[in-house]
Design an enzyme around this catalytic site. Structure first.
Site, PDB file in Angstrom:
ATOM      1  N   CYS A  87       0.858  -1.299   0.049  1.00 38.19           N
ATOM      2  CA  CYS A  87      -0.104   0.000   0.102  1.00 38.19           C
ATOM      3  C   CYS A  87       0.902   1.288   0.009  1.00 38.19           C
ATOM      4  O   CYS A  87       2.133   1.181   0.214  1.00 38.19           O
ATOM      5  CB  CYS A  87      -0.978   0.109   1.105  1.00 38.19           C
ATOM      6  SG  CYS A  87      -0.006   0.122   2.742  1.00 38.19           S
ATOM      7  N   CYS A 123       3.050   1.553   2.948  1.00 35.55           N
ATOM      8  CA  CYS A 123       4.469   0.983   3.135  1.00 35.55           C
ATOM      9  C   CYS A 123       5.329   1.739   2.284  1.00 35.55           C
ATOM     10  O   CYS A 123       6.458   1.699   2.727  1.00 35.55           O
ATOM     11  CB  CYS A 123       4.070  -0.548   2.122  1.00 35.55           C
ATOM     12  SG  CYS A 123       2.638  -1.261   2.769  1.00 35.55           S
ATOM     13  N   CYS A 163      45.970 -17.203  -5.617  1.00 32.14           N
ATOM     14  CA  CYS A 163      46.222 -17.157  -4.154  1.00 32.14           C
ATOM     15  C   CYS A 163      45.240 -16.239  -3.181  1.00 32.14           C
ATOM     16  O   CYS A 163      44.186 -15.585  -4.121  1.00 32.14           O
ATOM     17  CB  CYS A 163      47.580 -16.426  -3.753  1.00 32.14           C
ATOM     18  SG  CYS A 163      47.921 -14.865  -4.534  1.00 32.14           S
ATOM     19  N   ASP A 203       7.009  28.072 -32.491  1.00 29.58           N
ATOM     20  CA  ASP A 203       8.175  28.663 -33.266  1.00 29.58           C
ATOM     21  C   ASP A 203       7.646  28.483 -34.758  1.00 29.58           C
ATOM     22  O   ASP A 203       7.366  27.286 -34.993  1.00 29.58           O
ATOM     23  CB  ASP A 203       9.542  28.063 -33.069  1.00 29.58           C
ATOM     24  CG  ASP A 203      10.395  28.449 -33.668  1.00 29.58           C
ATOM     25  OD1 ASP A 203      10.873  29.590 -33.860  1.00 29.58           O
ATOM     26  OD2 ASP A 203      11.137  27.638 -34.396  1.00 29.58           O
TER      27      ASP A 203
END
Length: 889
Positions: free
Chosen positions: A91, A94, A159, A576
């Site tokens: 909702c 929330c 490594c 324009d």
């Protein structure tokens, strides 16, 4: 490129709410208010540099500079943005809970959580906070974030130092939330936010660290990942609903032996009903408790609070009646249980959520369609060979081969071959467009006939389609101003409902008929359950999502809810002239002949003389001759006479082309043509006299003509009740001639580019809500100043950036469609809000029992839960009606 904000905060272009252009330079602003302050007096915010260098907005200024030139600026802050898909919202409350949690974090400038598309958008300072903190905040609020995970095998890990190097490099990537490299398996397990980082970037980062990625899974696009999250949530919801439905029916049969005497007798036992109701309450309904607890930890209450408290009241009352029946008998009451009430309420609410989730998924259909257009591979030429590669690996400058029927993978320019291309998926234009060398092609469009090669100019996130997807996604995540009312109501709604429910319980317990406790409990639960902030929360965003998506499908890109609402309120449209109402290039409109010369003769000599000319009028004449397939001759002794015309020798004849001043200067008699030339000039056309061997032979009239749909578009806008105005730098005579043809009454002529903003301001000062439609760089300030700026897509990038709405096609019908769409969308929003408010206003008093003293009517909590579920579904369904809107072509 980001520019400094007037308020001192620096944002990226895509994060700006508005923009302005000053002395050829573009500035981005966080709000329109900042932009308007800047437009009123740019010099306050601009620090002079030496000489005539460009001026720039500064994010910092000394105290002395502040005294001299304006208010002191705050230090610059580099902001970044992240979009998080949220899981578990039910909702608007929330969303408010999550938003409150995110907004309270240090370094977060702005957080916006959209319930309709389940997404949180956060603007933050990366030096102060990381996205992982946002994910943690969302989870603390009782919700989750839909992040993706991938396992990538890596070669060369030897490594622990290698592991650290890779993890460190990955965690520096924006969007990576977790990276764990396993030395034994030589694999990296990565969690990431798909909207922020792509798998290709992850692969590149690992390889730049010095290791080799053996294989990478096919990249899932962002929307696909969100779809997976959504579908998983839907499946869980569906599973819980059906289990809850089965248990609810069994509990209902056991709770109503008089209605169902054939039901097994062991179901009438309170303890059996308790055992059956408990998993419904605490497993199937667990999401309500989780959401309610998350809201409580933020000192908030939401829809989950109402459901959890309401159903728990019925459940706990029933448990008490089961365990302590003697207590009720001592009070003169027959102990009864309402396990069926709590179980069926939870089942009905889940059913509503199920339908709601399905309907909400349809609101983002436009995004899915756009993403579905994206090609997967491209055929590039590398080392002289053709090879198919993933489209993500295409680089700017790559030469790409496209065959008939294939999708064009990225944006570029044709370098070899010709074809026709179907661009309908981008522009909405149904007719295929011819393509030849030097023409631009757009990614995701379909090659129809021929094969061609093109050079990639825009790839990845820079392509037109990617920008459209981003713009639509941002628009669908935005909030319209009209939603503020719903947000304010939703923030107070749940506490008010809880107060009304408590008051209902007290009144019924003290003044209700026997058994007062039962009446008080049932009415308390009914009030808690029927109240629905969900409908309020969904009213606006679902309509905005569908409306902006519908626009994108028709080549209308709307920046967000604010633009939609502003367009709805318009009463004046300013066009324009050049390139917007007109084609933006001169065209031959009339040819007048003398002395037995034909149209073809005049065009042949005039175009031959202008052959190779770079003057727009000359190019128009040459173009018309080419259209007529007239063979041109080579000119000799070409001479351009400034401000008058040209002189050249063609086929041994002296040719003069130019204005009346040129004719008089060369003592050429042109009286027969001057009257006609005057008529043409009054019609807004430029008359060009043509003379051969010092004798006038005719006139060629050239003009910038109206676009095909200009007249019909102006007519439709007027029918919508809008005043249409034309704005141009042309002289009044030319401007009025064009305006007459377009049926525009109000003309603002001889307006310099820098004065266009002032003309818009004048109209606004008269109380008008103004839209400006333009396409050029000099239109950008006016577009930004207008209440709604509408940029023609065939124009410049600057104009489009300054606008609120962009029309991908240059067709002015898009203006009509954009305004019609905005009006329909806002109408749907108002309908949604009306029904949401009406439903809650009418439903809560009925649930509280106000009709009982007059008509003996009480609302069963089960029916209240059904009504609550229906309210949300009706709002989403109403918004989905916009998908069926036919925008007039």
């Amino acid at each position: 490129m980001a520019e400094d904000l007037v308020c001192g905060m620096e944002v990226k272009e895509e994060e700006a709410a508005s923009s302005s252009v000053h002395k050829g330079k573009k500035y981005y602003f966080c709000t329109k208010t900042c932009k308007l302050k800047f437009d009123e007096n740019p010099e306050i915010y601009i620090k002079s540099e030496e000489g005539d260098q460009e001026k720039d907005v500064k994010g910092e200024s000394s105290a002395e500079e502040g005294k001299k030139s304006g208010p002191e600026m705050t230090p610059k802050r580099e902001l970044e943005r992240v979009d998080l898909p949220i899981v578990g919202m039910s909702c608007a409350s929330c969303a408010a809970t999550i938003q409150k949690g995110l907004s309270s974090l240090d370094g977060v400038e702005q957080a916006n959580v959209n319930f309709a598309n389940s997404k949180a958008t956060v603007l933050y300072q990366p030096q102060l906070v990381k996205p992982e903190v946002f994910i943690s905040s969302v989870r603390k609020s009782g919700y989750d974030v839909g992040i993706a995970s991938v396992e990538i095998p890596i070669q060369g890990i030897q490594c622990a130092s290698c592991v650290q190097n890779i993890e460190k490099a990955l965690l520096q990537l924006r969007g990576i939330t977790k990276a764990a490299v396993n030395l034994a398996t030589e694999k990296a397990r990565i969690e990431y936010i798909p909207s922020e980082v792509r798998l290709e970037e992850i692969k590149r980062t690992i390889e730049q660290t010095g290791y080799k990625v053996l294989e990478i899974p096919p990249e899932e696009e962002l929307e696909d990942i969100e779809k997976i999250v959504r579908e998983k949530e839907y499946r869980v919801l569906k599973k819980k609903f059906f289990i809850g439905l089965i248990l609810g029916i069994i509990i209902f049969l056991g709770s109503s032996p008089r209605l169902f005497p054939w039901a097994p007798s062991f179901l009438n036992n309170f303890f059996v009903l308790w055992v059956l109701a408990t998993p419904v309450q605490f497993w199937i309904g667990w999401q309500f408790y989780r959401g309610a607890w998350g809201a409580f930890t933020h000192r908030n209450a939401d829809m989950n609070t109402l459901i959890a408290v309401g159903t728990s009241a019925a459940y706990l009352y029933s448990v008490a009646a089961t365990l302590f029946p003697a207590f009720f008998k001592a009070g003169g009451m027959t102990p009864g249980v309402y396990f069926d009430t709590s179980a069926i309420i939870i089942g009905l609410i889940l059913f509503g959520r199920l339908l709601e989730a399905r309907a909400k998924g349809q609101t983002s259909e436009a995004i899915k369609k756009l993403i579905g257009l994206q090609p997967k591979t491209a055929r590039v030429i590398r080392d002289g060979k053709e090879e198919d590669i993933p489209v993500e690996e295409v680089l700017v400058g790559d030469e790409i081969v496209v065959r008939p029927g294939e999708k064009i993978p990225v944006d570029g320019v044709v370098i070899k071959g010709t074809s026709t291309v179907d661009e309908s998926m981008i522009t909405g234009e149904s007719m295929p467009v011819d393509k030849e060398p030097e023409d631009e092609v757009v990614g995701a469009t379909i090659n129809k006939t021929g094969s061609f090669r093109f050079r990639a100019t825009k790839v990845g996130k820079d392509t037109v389609l990617a920008q459209i997807i981003k713009l639509v996604r941002d628009a669908q995540g935005s909030k319209a101003p009209i939603q503020r009312l719903a947000d304010v109501v939703a923030s107070y709604f749940v506490p008010i409902v809880i107060s009304i429910a408590i008051a209902t319980f007290i009144i019924w317990f003290n003044f209700g008929p026997f058994p007062a406790l039962t009446f008080a409990l049932l009415n308390f639960v009914a009030v808690m359950i029927i109240a629905c902030p969900c409908a309020l929360g969904l009213a606006t965003p679902t309509a905005v999502m569908v409306g902006t998506g519908k626009g994108a499908e028709n080549g209308i890109l709307i920046k967000g809810g604010e633009s939609l609402e502003s367009a709805y309120k318009l009463d004046t449209i300013v066009f324009d002239k050049t390139g917007t109402l007109t084609k933006g290039e001169p065209t031959v409109t009339d040819i007048v002949t003398l002395n037995a010369f034909t149209h073809e003769d005049i065009l042949k000599y005039a175009a031959s003389a202008e052959k190779g000319s770079e003057h727009p009028l000359g190019e128009a004449i040459v173009k018309r001759a080419g259209e007529k397939e007239i063979e041109l001759l080579e000119p000799k002794n070409f001479n351009a006479i400034e401000g008058q015309g040209v002189k050249a020798e063609v086929d041994g004849k002296n040719i003069l082309l130019g204005n009346k001043k040129l004719m008089r200067g060369q003592k050429i008699e042109s009286m027969e043509l001057e009257a006609r030339a005057k008529e043409l000039a009054q019609d807004g056309k430029t008359p060009i006299f043509v003379a051969i061997n010092e004798k006038a032979i005719g006139l060629i009239a050239v003009a910038d003509t109206l676009k095909e749909n200009s007249v019909t578009s102006v007519e439709k806008l007027k029918r919508q009740g809008l005043e249409v105005v034309m704005l141009t730098g042309d002289n009044r005579r030319t401007a009025e001639a064009i305006a007459r043809k377009a049926d525009i009454e109000k003309v603002l002529s001889e307006v310099l580019p820098e004065d266009k903003v002032n003309e818009i301001k004048k109209l606004q000062s008269e109380g008008k809500r103004v839209a400006m439609v333009g396409d050029g760089i000099n239109d950008a300030p006016a577009l930004a100043q207008a209440d709604v700026g509408i940029a023609i897509g065939s124009g410049t990038d600057v104009a489009m950036e300054a606008s609120d709405i962009t029309l991908i096609k240059g067709d002015l019908q898009g203006v009509v469609s954009a305004i019609e769409l905005s009006r329909r969308t806002i109408r749907v929003i108002k309908q949604n809000l009306f029904w949401a408010f009406f439903y809650n206003t009418a439903g809560i008093p009925v649930a509280a029992g106000v009709l009982y003293p007059f008509f003996g009517i009480l609302l069963n909590p089960i029916f209240a839960s059904a009504a609550m579920a229906f309210s949300s579904i009706s709002v989403v369904s109403n918004s989905l009606r916009l998908r069926r809107v036919k925008l007039r072509a």
